[in-house]
Enzyme design. Structure first.
Site, PDB file in Angstrom:
ATOM      1  N   ASN A   1       1.046  -0.767  -0.144  1.00 27.48           N
ATOM      2  CA  ASN A   1       0.134   0.137   0.000  1.00 27.48           C
ATOM      3  C   ASN A   1       1.018   1.198  -0.287  1.00 27.48           C
ATOM      4  O   ASN A   1       1.428   2.036   1.118  1.00 27.48           O
ATOM      5  CB  ASN A   1      -1.288   0.015   0.935  1.00 27.48           C
ATOM      6  N   TRP A   2       0.967   1.798  -1.247  1.00 26.98           N
ATOM      7  CA  TRP A   2       1.999   3.134  -1.510  1.00 26.98           C
ATOM      8  C   TRP A   2       1.051   4.249   0.001  1.00 26.98           C
ATOM      9  O   TRP A   2       2.103   5.473  -0.455  1.00 26.98           O
ATOM     10  CB  TRP A   2       1.874   3.334  -3.040  1.00 26.98           C
ATOM     11  N   LYS A   3       0.018   4.541  -0.153  1.00 31.39           N
ATOM     12  CA  LYS A   3      -0.323   5.279   0.739  1.00 31.39           C
ATOM     13  C   LYS A   3      -0.755   6.749  -0.124  1.00 31.39           C
ATOM     14  O   LYS A   3      -0.389   6.289  -1.606  1.00 31.39           O
ATOM     15  CB  LYS A   3      -0.224   5.493   1.978  1.00 31.39           C
TER      16      LYS A   3
ATOM     17  N   HIS B   1      -9.263   0.985   5.324  1.00 29.56           N
ATOM     18  CA  HIS B   1      -8.009   0.853   5.864  1.00 29.56           C
ATOM     19  C   HIS B   1      -8.313   1.454   7.001  1.00 29.56           C
ATOM     20  O   HIS B   1      -9.164   2.546   6.881  1.00 29.56           O
ATOM     21  CB  HIS B   1      -7.452   1.548   4.779  1.00 29.56           C
TER      22      HIS B   1
ATOM     23  N   GLU C   1      -5.239  -5.435  10.140  1.00 32.88           N
ATOM     24  CA  GLU C   1      -4.191  -4.331  10.481  1.00 32.88           C
ATOM     25  C   GLU C   1      -4.512  -3.789  12.482  1.00 32.88           C
ATOM     26  O   GLU C   1      -5.416  -3.184  12.253  1.00 32.88           O
ATOM     27  CB  GLU C   1      -3.982  -3.291   9.709  1.00 32.88           C
TER      28      GLU C   1
ATOM     29  N   GLY D   1       2.357   1.487  11.297  1.00 30.54           N
ATOM     30  CA  GLY D   1       3.649   2.263  10.797  1.00 30.54           C
ATOM     31  C   GLY D   1       4.288   3.139  12.444  1.00 30.54           C
ATOM     32  O   GLY D   1       4.620   3.312  13.104  1.00 30.54           O
TER      33      GLY D   1
ATOM     34  N   SER E   1       3.283  -2.220  10.631  1.00 32.64           N
ATOM     35  CA  SER E   1       4.940  -2.650  10.438  1.00 32.64           C
ATOM     36  C   SER E   1       5.739  -3.747  10.123  1.00 32.64           C
ATOM     37  O   SER E   1       7.140  -3.775  10.915  1.00 32.64           O
ATOM     38  CB  SER E   1       5.139  -2.277  12.082  1.00 32.64           C
TER      39      SER E   1
ATOM     40  N   GLY F   1       2.783  -1.256   3.959  1.00 33.44           N
ATOM     41  CA  GLY F   1       2.822   0.461   4.363  1.00 33.44           C
ATOM     42  C   GLY F   1       3.753   0.048   3.445  1.00 33.44           C
ATOM     43  O   GLY F   1       5.259   0.383   2.890  1.00 33.44           O
TER      44      GLY F   1
HETATM   45  C1  PEP Z   1      -0.909  -0.679   6.057  1.00 37.90           C
HETATM   46  O1  PEP Z   1      -0.917   0.844   6.083  1.00 37.90           O
HETATM   47  O2  PEP Z   1      -1.816  -0.874   5.274  1.00 37.90           O
HETATM   48  C2  PEP Z   1       0.690  -0.586   6.935  1.00 37.90           C
HETATM   49  C3  PEP Z   1       0.257  -2.010   6.742  1.00 37.90           C
HETATM   50  O3  PEP Z   1       1.117   0.106   6.888  1.00 37.90           O
HETATM   51  P1  PEP Z   1       2.670  -0.074   8.067  1.00 37.90           P
HETATM   52  O4  PEP Z   1       3.286  -1.332   7.484  1.00 37.90           O
HETATM   53  O5  PEP Z   1       3.625   0.937   7.565  1.00 37.90           O
HETATM   54  O6  PEP Z   1       3.013  -0.209   9.099  1.00 37.90           O
END
Ligand code: PEP
Length: 250
Positions: free
Chosen positions: A11-13, A96, A166, A172, A210, A231
């Site tokens: 997920n590039w956000k 999300h 999640e 994050g 993470s 992410g």
């Molecule tokens: C996400 O945004 O779906 C995510 C899992 O982010 P990160 O891997 O940065 O925690």
């Protein structure tokens, strides 16, 4: 759509201009000649078409990060599921936590989006997860069940659905639940899906929050984990690819 393990979605956000996005997609495309698992990227709307073109000779899946709950209409600034398909997307992330908590999206809204996304032929990656307060007060299972009840349209089948667990407090933050906790929660979610959907036990369940090259092997070694939603670490081709390899992908 056949989704072989490991399923590794990035997920590039709200990151990536055309040059970065195409460079990242290009590096992945060069490595992904014959994938043994399922690799997917979810760029911002503006890059979906270009990225889909860049990876078109591979089996890398391209998806959107959200869609509207109507297929078209007077909704300024929004993007509809058929538009994602038209741009080359095969999937969409819904629910999300950054949209649930940052933008106040309700389960009912997510359910409406889900229906339009599936009617448009998109694979839905439905995110669910408890907040830290819910985690600490032992309300995780209750919260996850409520999110499934509220956001799964009635009468759907298991096809075209992937669930991403999640925990909000793990996104994050560099923190993750322990191995046993992830295994237990995924088993609970699988049982919940079995109760709500005929054949729901077969729905792939990803862990997200993470995930990094350093912890990916341990997380994906858990039998109940079919893959991961990544992410931050998906913005670097080398990290993202090593996460995929850590899950047994080649
Ligand atoms: C996400 O945004 O779906 C995510 C899992 O982010 P990160 O891997 O940065 O925690």
């Amino acid at each position: 759509m056949k989704l072989d393990r490991p399923i590794v979605f990035g997920n590039w956000k709200m990151n990536g201009l055309r040059a970065d996005g195409l460079a990242l997609a290009g590096t992945l495309a060069e490595r992904a000649v014959r994938l043994t698992g399922t690799l997917g990227v979810f760029p911002p709307f503006t890059l979906i078409h270009a990225v889909a073109q860049r990876v078109k000779d591979t089996t890398i899946l391209v998806g959107g990060q959200d869609c509207h709950d109507k297929p078209s209409g007077a909704y300024t600034g929004c993007v509809a599921a058929p538009m994602l398909v038209d741009a080359g997307a095969k999937a969409v992330i819904l629910g999300h936590s950054e949209r649930r908590h940052g933008l106040g999206e309700s389960d009912a809204l997510i359910r409406a989006k889900f229906a339009v996304a599936r009617a448009s032929g998109l694979l839905v990656v439905l995110c669910i997860g408890e907040t830290e307060a819910e985690y600490l007060s032992g309300e995780r299972s209750k919260r996850l069940a409520a999110q499934l009840d509220g956001s799964l349209p009635v009468g759907i089948g298991p096809e075209g659905l992937v669930v991403a667990y999640e925990p909000v407090w793990a996104i994050g933050t560099g923190r993750t639940p322990g191995r046993e906790e992830i295994a237990l929660t995924h088993a609970e979610i699988r049982a919940m899906l079995g109760k709500r959907i005929v054949g729901g036990e077969a729905v792939p369940i990803l862990y997200g929050g993470s995930v990094k090259p350093e912890n990916a092997a341990e997380i994906m070694a858990i039998e109940a984990v079919d893959g991961v939603l990544v992410g931050g670490a998906s913005l670097d081709a080398r990290s993202f690819w090593s996460i995929y390899q850590a899950g047994g992908g080649a």
